[in-house]
Write a protein that holds these residues in place. Structure first.
Motif, PDB file in Angstrom:
ATOM      1  N   ALA A  70       0.841  -1.204   0.000  1.00  0.00           N
ATOM      2  CA  ALA A  70       0.000   0.000   0.000  1.00  0.00           C
ATOM      3  C   ALA A  70       0.871   1.246   0.000  1.00  0.00           C
ATOM      4  O   ALA A  70       0.567   2.232  -0.682  1.00  0.00           O
ATOM      5  CB  ALA A  70      -0.940  -0.005   1.198  1.00  0.00           C
ATOM      6  N   ASP A  71       1.975   1.216   0.733  1.00  0.00           N
ATOM      7  CA  ASP A  71       2.895   2.358   0.746  1.00  0.00           C
ATOM      8  C   ASP A  71       3.583   2.505  -0.605  1.00  0.00           C
ATOM      9  O   ASP A  71       3.714   3.608  -1.123  1.00  0.00           O
ATOM     10  CB  ASP A  71       3.925   2.197   1.860  1.00  0.00           C
ATOM     11  CG  ASP A  71       4.864   3.389   1.943  1.00  0.00           C
ATOM     12  OD1 ASP A  71       4.346   4.536   1.970  1.00  0.00           O
ATOM     13  OD2 ASP A  71       6.082   3.188   1.977  1.00  0.00           O
TER      14      ASP A  71
ATOM     15  N   LEU B  46       2.486   1.632  -3.447  1.00  0.00           N
ATOM     16  CA  LEU B  46       1.509   2.047  -4.456  1.00  0.00           C
ATOM     17  C   LEU B  46       0.745   3.300  -4.043  1.00  0.00           C
ATOM     18  O   LEU B  46      -0.363   3.544  -4.497  1.00  0.00           O
ATOM     19  CB  LEU B  46       0.558   0.888  -4.747  1.00  0.00           C
ATOM     20  CG  LEU B  46       1.261  -0.358  -5.284  1.00  0.00           C
ATOM     21  CD1 LEU B  46       0.306  -1.539  -5.349  1.00  0.00           C
ATOM     22  CD2 LEU B  46       1.870  -0.092  -6.648  1.00  0.00           C
ATOM     23  N   LYS B  47       1.349   4.105  -3.171  1.00  0.00           N
ATOM     24  CA  LYS B  47       0.847   5.423  -2.776  1.00  0.00           C
ATOM     25  C   LYS B  47      -0.567   5.384  -2.213  1.00  0.00           C
ATOM     26  O   LYS B  47      -1.406   6.219  -2.520  1.00  0.00           O
ATOM     27  CB  LYS B  47       0.913   6.381  -3.965  1.00  0.00           C
ATOM     28  CG  LYS B  47       2.309   6.551  -4.508  1.00  0.00           C
ATOM     29  CD  LYS B  47       2.321   7.383  -5.766  1.00  0.00           C
ATOM     30  CE  LYS B  47       3.727   7.378  -6.344  1.00  0.00           C
ATOM     31  NZ  LYS B  47       3.780   7.811  -7.702  1.00  0.00           N
ATOM     32  N   GLY B  48      -0.849   4.363  -1.391  1.00  0.00           N
ATOM     33  CA  GLY B  48      -2.132   4.296  -0.703  1.00  0.00           C
ATOM     34  C   GLY B  48      -3.270   3.731  -1.522  1.00  0.00           C
ATOM     35  O   GLY B  48      -4.407   3.723  -1.053  1.00  0.00           O
ATOM     36  N   ASN B  49      -3.021   3.246  -2.707  1.00  0.00           N
ATOM     37  CA  ASN B  49      -4.073   2.666  -3.537  1.00  0.00           C
ATOM     38  C   ASN B  49      -4.356   1.247  -3.036  1.00  0.00           C
ATOM     39  O   ASN B  49      -3.753   0.273  -3.481  1.00  0.00           O
ATOM     40  CB  ASN B  49      -3.631   2.659  -5.005  1.00  0.00           C
ATOM     41  CG  ASN B  49      -4.745   2.272  -5.945  1.00  0.00           C
ATOM     42  OD1 ASN B  49      -5.742   1.702  -5.550  1.00  0.00           O
ATOM     43  ND2 ASN B  49      -4.550   2.594  -7.211  1.00  0.00           N
ATOM     44  N   GLU B  50      -5.300   1.133  -2.106  1.00  0.00           N
ATOM     45  CA  GLU B  50      -5.587  -0.143  -1.433  1.00  0.00           C
ATOM     46  C   GLU B  50      -6.068  -1.235  -2.392  1.00  0.00           C
ATOM     47  O   GLU B  50      -5.587  -2.366  -2.318  1.00  0.00           O
ATOM     48  CB  GLU B  50      -6.617   0.073  -0.319  1.00  0.00           C
ATOM     49  CG  GLU B  50      -6.179   1.031   0.762  1.00  0.00           C
ATOM     50  CD  GLU B  50      -5.133   0.452   1.696  1.00  0.00           C
ATOM     51  OE1 GLU B  50      -5.114  -0.779   1.875  1.00  0.00           O
ATOM     52  OE2 GLU B  50      -4.341   1.232   2.239  1.00  0.00           O
ATOM     53  N   PRO B  51      -7.014  -0.954  -3.303  1.00  0.00           N
ATOM     54  CA  PRO B  51      -7.443  -2.031  -4.215  1.00  0.00           C
ATOM     55  C   PRO B  51      -6.292  -2.545  -5.088  1.00  0.00           C
ATOM     56  O   PRO B  51      -6.174  -3.751  -5.312  1.00  0.00           O
ATOM     57  CB  PRO B  51      -8.535  -1.381  -5.071  1.00  0.00           C
ATOM     58  CG  PRO B  51      -9.025  -0.225  -4.269  1.00  0.00           C
ATOM     59  CD  PRO B  51      -7.851   0.251  -3.476  1.00  0.00           C
ATOM     60  N   LEU B  52      -5.448  -1.637  -5.549  1.00  0.00           N
ATOM     61  CA  LEU B  52      -4.302  -2.069  -6.349  1.00  0.00           C
ATOM     62  C   LEU B  52      -3.309  -2.856  -5.499  1.00  0.00           C
ATOM     63  O   LEU B  52      -2.758  -3.866  -5.952  1.00  0.00           O
ATOM     64  CB  LEU B  52      -3.614  -0.862  -6.995  1.00  0.00           C
ATOM     65  CG  LEU B  52      -2.432  -1.166  -7.907  1.00  0.00           C
ATOM     66  CD1 LEU B  52      -2.854  -2.067  -9.058  1.00  0.00           C
ATOM     67  CD2 LEU B  52      -1.819   0.124  -8.426  1.00  0.00           C
ATOM     68  N   ALA B  53      -3.097  -2.434  -4.255  1.00  0.00           N
ATOM     69  CA  ALA B  53      -2.198  -3.163  -3.353  1.00  0.00           C
ATOM     70  C   ALA B  53      -2.709  -4.580  -3.110  1.00  0.00           C
ATOM     71  O   ALA B  53      -1.926  -5.536  -3.118  1.00  0.00           O
ATOM     72  CB  ALA B  53      -2.052  -2.412  -2.031  1.00  0.00           C
ATOM     73  N   ASP B  54      -4.023  -4.734  -2.919  1.00  0.00           N
ATOM     74  CA  ASP B  54      -4.597  -6.073  -2.719  1.00  0.00           C
ATOM     75  C   ASP B  54      -4.424  -6.932  -3.967  1.00  0.00           C
ATOM     76  O   ASP B  54      -4.089  -8.114  -3.870  1.00  0.00           O
ATOM     77  CB  ASP B  54      -6.074  -5.975  -2.345  1.00  0.00           C
ATOM     78  CG  ASP B  54      -6.293  -5.425  -0.948  1.00  0.00           C
ATOM     79  OD1 ASP B  54      -5.361  -5.522  -0.118  1.00  0.00           O
ATOM     80  OD2 ASP B  54      -7.382  -4.900  -0.684  1.00  0.00           O
TER      81      ASP B  54
ATOM     82  N   ARG C 136       7.778  11.992  -4.993  1.00  0.00           N
ATOM     83  CA  ARG C 136       7.003  12.824  -4.073  1.00  0.00           C
ATOM     84  C   ARG C 136       7.838  13.973  -3.533  1.00  0.00           C
ATOM     85  O   ARG C 136       7.343  15.072  -3.345  1.00  0.00           O
ATOM     86  CB  ARG C 136       6.481  11.984  -2.912  1.00  0.00           C
ATOM     87  CG  ARG C 136       5.239  11.214  -3.254  1.00  0.00           C
ATOM     88  CD  ARG C 136       4.728  10.487  -2.049  1.00  0.00           C
ATOM     89  NE  ARG C 136       5.059   9.082  -2.263  1.00  0.00           N
ATOM     90  CZ  ARG C 136       5.061   8.151  -1.340  1.00  0.00           C
ATOM     91  NH1 ARG C 136       4.746   8.447  -0.107  1.00  0.00           N
ATOM     92  NH2 ARG C 136       5.359   6.917  -1.624  1.00  0.00           N
TER      93      ARG C 136
END
Length: 135
Positions: A35-36, A38-46, A117
């Protein structure tokens, strides 16, 4: 029953069990890291986490299956332990190398994201000053 077959059965049981345990551990603990990255993109991290687990299973179980064959027949109990120690030691080393490889690649991606960032200004520019006009 032949001791070589006993060695194969024990090897498969322990190797598959270790593979499942390591995959679950990496999946549950690696989700936060992904998640970190992928910049907080939870669905993509999963989704990436599930794909990494599937790839991990395929590579490691494929290696376990290919490494099953033994060149020597196992004749006694000490031979069972010797064969198992070599086979399981190699499987554990492969699991460790796969894990370190994943962490290395994900850390490279994370570092690149952190650098991007840091290069962006925290707020967009408010106005433009001509050279020498405001100094």
């Amino acid at each position: 029953m032949d001791l070589t077959v006993v060695t194969y059965v024990v090897y498969l049981a322990i190797s598959v069990g270790l593979t499942v345990w390591v995959a679950r551990t990496l999946s549950s603990n690696g989700r936060v890291f992904l998640a970190d990255v992928l910049k907080g993109n939870e669905p993509l991290a999963d989704a990436v986490n599930r794909l990494l687990v599937v790839g991990f299973y395929l590579v490691n179980l494929g290696f376990v299956a290919l490494y099953l064959r033994s060149d020597r027949a196992v004749r006694d109990a000490s031979g069972v332990f010797e064969a198992l120690s070599v086979k399981l030691g190699v499987v554990l080393l492969v699991l460790g190398v796969l894990h370190l490889g994943n962490v290395y690649v994900l850390n490279k991606i994370r570092r690149r994201g952190v650098m991007e960032r840091d290069q962006r200004p925290p707020v967009p520019p408010q106005q433009w000053l001509a050279p020498g006009a405001g100094a």
